[in-house]
Design a protein around this motif. Structure first.
Motif, short mmCIF file in Angstrom:
data_model
loop_
_atom_site.label_atom_id
_atom_site.label_comp_id
_atom_site.label_asym_id
_atom_site.label_seq_id
_atom_site.Cartn_x
_atom_site.Cartn_y
_atom_site.Cartn_z
N LEU A 13 0.61 2.29 3.32
CA LEU A 13 -0.24 2.25 2.13
C LEU A 13 -0.71 3.65 1.75
O LEU A 13 -1.48 4.28 2.48
CB LEU A 13 -1.45 1.34 2.34
CG LEU A 13 -2.21 1.14 1.03
CD1 LEU A 13 -1.46 0.19 0.11
CD2 LEU A 13 -3.60 0.63 1.27
N ASP A 14 -0.24 4.12 0.60
CA ASP A 14 -0.62 5.43 0.07
C ASP A 14 -1.81 5.21 -0.87
O ASP A 14 -1.65 4.77 -2.00
CB ASP A 14 0.58 6.02 -0.68
CG ASP A 14 0.24 7.35 -1.33
OD1 ASP A 14 -0.88 7.85 -1.11
OD2 ASP A 14 1.10 7.87 -2.05
N ALA A 55 -1.69 -3.48 -7.35
CA ALA A 55 -0.95 -4.04 -6.21
C ALA A 55 0.10 -3.04 -5.78
O ALA A 55 0.81 -2.48 -6.62
CB ALA A 55 -0.32 -5.37 -6.61
N ILE A 56 0.17 -2.79 -4.48
CA ILE A 56 1.18 -1.89 -3.95
C ILE A 56 2.04 -2.67 -2.98
O ILE A 56 1.51 -3.33 -2.08
CB ILE A 56 0.53 -0.68 -3.24
CG1 ILE A 56 -0.40 0.04 -4.22
CG2 ILE A 56 1.59 0.28 -2.70
CD1 ILE A 56 -1.01 1.31 -3.71
N ARG A 115 12.02 5.45 -5.03
CA ARG A 115 10.62 5.16 -4.73
C ARG A 115 10.48 4.62 -3.30
O ARG A 115 11.43 4.00 -2.79
CB ARG A 115 10.06 4.16 -5.72
CG ARG A 115 10.75 2.80 -5.67
CD ARG A 115 10.23 1.81 -6.68
NE ARG A 115 10.46 2.19 -8.06
CZ ARG A 115 9.96 1.55 -9.10
NH1 ARG A 115 9.18 0.50 -8.93
NH2 ARG A 115 10.23 1.94 -10.32
N THR A 116 9.31 4.85 -2.69
CA THR A 116 9.10 4.26 -1.36
C THR A 116 8.26 2.99 -1.45
O THR A 116 8.14 2.24 -0.49
CB THR A 116 8.42 5.25 -0.40
OG1 THR A 116 7.40 5.95 -1.10
CG2 THR A 116 9.39 6.24 0.18
N TYR A 117 7.63 2.78 -2.62
CA TYR A 117 6.88 1.54 -2.85
C TYR A 117 6.77 1.34 -4.35
O TYR A 117 7.07 2.25 -5.14
CB TYR A 117 5.48 1.62 -2.21
CG TYR A 117 4.71 2.88 -2.55
CD1 TYR A 117 4.06 3.00 -3.77
CD2 TYR A 117 4.67 3.96 -1.67
CE1 TYR A 117 3.37 4.16 -4.09
CE2 TYR A 117 3.98 5.12 -1.99
CZ TYR A 117 3.33 5.21 -3.20
OH TYR A 117 2.66 6.37 -3.53
N THR A 118 6.35 0.14 -4.73
CA THR A 118 6.15 -0.16 -6.15
C THR A 118 4.66 -0.35 -6.39
O THR A 118 3.97 -1.00 -5.60
CB THR A 118 6.92 -1.44 -6.55
OG1 THR A 118 8.33 -1.13 -6.54
CG2 THR A 118 6.54 -1.93 -7.93
N VAL A 119 4.15 0.26 -7.47
CA VAL A 119 2.74 0.11 -7.83
C VAL A 119 2.66 -0.70 -9.12
O VAL A 119 3.29 -0.34 -10.12
CB VAL A 119 2.07 1.48 -8.09
CG1 VAL A 119 0.59 1.30 -8.34
CG2 VAL A 119 2.30 2.41 -6.91
N LEU A 120 1.91 -1.79 -9.10
CA LEU A 120 1.69 -2.59 -10.31
C LEU A 120 0.25 -2.41 -10.76
O LEU A 120 -0.68 -2.51 -9.94
CB LEU A 120 1.96 -4.07 -10.04
CG LEU A 120 3.37 -4.48 -9.59
CD1 LEU A 120 3.44 -5.99 -9.36
CD2 LEU A 120 4.41 -4.05 -10.62
N LEU A 121 0.09 -2.15 -12.05
CA LEU A 121 -1.25 -2.07 -12.63
C LEU A 121 -1.35 -3.22 -13.62
O LEU A 121 -0.61 -3.25 -14.61
CB LEU A 121 -1.43 -0.71 -13.33
CG LEU A 121 -2.70 -0.53 -14.15
CD1 LEU A 121 -3.94 -0.57 -13.27
CD2 LEU A 121 -2.64 0.79 -14.91
N ASP A 122 -2.20 -4.17 -13.33
CA ASP A 122 -2.29 -5.39 -14.14
C ASP A 122 -0.90 -5.96 -14.43
O ASP A 122 -0.58 -6.33 -15.56
CB ASP A 122 -3.06 -5.12 -15.45
CG ASP A 122 -4.55 -4.91 -15.16
OD1 ASP A 122 -5.08 -5.52 -14.20
OD2 ASP A 122 -5.19 -4.12 -15.88
N GLY A 123 -0.07 -5.97 -13.41
CA GLY A 123 1.25 -6.59 -13.52
C GLY A 123 2.35 -5.68 -14.05
O GLY A 123 3.52 -6.03 -14.01
N THR A 124 2.00 -4.49 -14.55
CA THR A 124 3.02 -3.57 -15.09
C THR A 124 3.41 -2.54 -14.03
O THR A 124 2.55 -2.01 -13.34
CB THR A 124 2.45 -2.82 -16.32
OG1 THR A 124 2.08 -3.79 -17.28
CG2 THR A 124 3.49 -1.88 -16.94
N ASP A 125 4.71 -2.28 -13.93
CA ASP A 125 5.21 -1.30 -12.96
C ASP A 125 4.84 0.12 -13.43
O ASP A 125 5.34 0.57 -14.46
CB ASP A 125 6.74 -1.45 -12.85
CG ASP A 125 7.32 -0.56 -11.76
OD1 ASP A 125 6.68 0.43 -11.36
OD2 ASP A 125 8.44 -0.86 -11.30
#
Ligand code: DC
Length: 229
Positions: free
Chosen positions: A34-35, A70-71, A80-90
């Motif tokens: 977790l970054d 959400a990570i 990428r090493t992870y995906t970050v979603l902000l209110d469901g958007t990548d």
């Protein structure tokens, strides 16, 4: 202490290699990575999207309580090493822009923003087997983390690494400008009132100047897996 700690905190200044090393440590040990910087970046992006001034503490605090960040594991194979979603958007790449680089330290110094992020980070670490990377993980978020590493490097080395990383993405920036930005961020991160950047008293400081990624990884893994003190 067991040779495989429940929680591993990796802190340090911008560009010290925390994300690279943290992700590799997590992969080696089969831990969650977790970054936490990505969370502050996501709040900064949300603020910019809504036209909130990075100096408007109350509005930023309210925003941090509202947005859903959400990570998770990578959903696209694009480096990428992870995906970050902000209110469901990548927003995995959007949070890495030069604009966010410039505003994120201001957003991260707002106490209400930090409270909202730290609460989520503690929940995410609750199940254990996590490598958490940031600025205040060993000091504030997880003061009881079983292993604490403070990864650092000189500002010149960090500016060089940042330049190389941007060049790989096709963005060429003058080294002096990058150095200036790193020094500005160091100052904002270390001088802020709440949770300033500093090594925890019980952290092991690892200096990575002149070390390859493999050498830095080996040094960190040795510290993490050594028998308890
Ligand atoms: O590690 P990074 O460059 O992605 O971090 C972005 C910003 O967030 C940086 O200015 C410091 C801040 N940050 C923080 O204050 N606390 C954390 N635990 C992680 C990052």
């Amino acid at each position: 202490m067991p040779a495989t700690p429940r929680t591993i905190a990796i802190d340090g200044p911008a560009g010290a290699g925390k994300s690279t090393i943290g992700a590799l440590v997590a992969e080696r040990l089969g831990y969650l990575y977790l970054d936490t910087g990505a969370m502050y970046r996501a709040v900064a992006l949300a603020a910019s999207g809504r036209g909130i001034d990075p100096d408007d503490g109350p509005a930023l605090g309210a925003l941090a309580g509202e947005v859903r960040i959400a990570i998770g594991p990578p959903t696209v194979r694009d480096g990428r090493t992870y995906t970050v979603l902000l209110d469901g958007t990548d927003v995995t790449w959007a949070i890495r822009s030069a604009d966010i680089d410039r505003t994120v330290s201001q957003v991260a110094r707002v106490p209400a923003v930090r409270e909202a992020m730290v609460a989520q980070q503690r929940i995410l670490a609750g199940k254990g087997r996590v490598v958490m990377v940031g600025r205040d993980i060993g000091t504030v978020v997880l003061p009881k983390a079983e292993r604490k590493i403070f990864l650092t490097a000189s500002a010149a080395e960090r500016a060089k690494r940042r330049g190389d990383e941007l060049a790989l993405r096709g963005e060429v920036r003058p080294r002096q400008e990058l150095l200036h930005e790193i020094l500005r961020r160091d100052q904002l991160d270390s001088e802020r009132v709440v949770s300033p950047l500093k090594p925890a008293a019980d952290a092991t400081v690892v200096q990575t100047d002149g070390l390859s990624v493999g050498q830095a990884l080996d040094t960190v893994l040795q510290q993490i897996t050594r028998p308890g003190r």
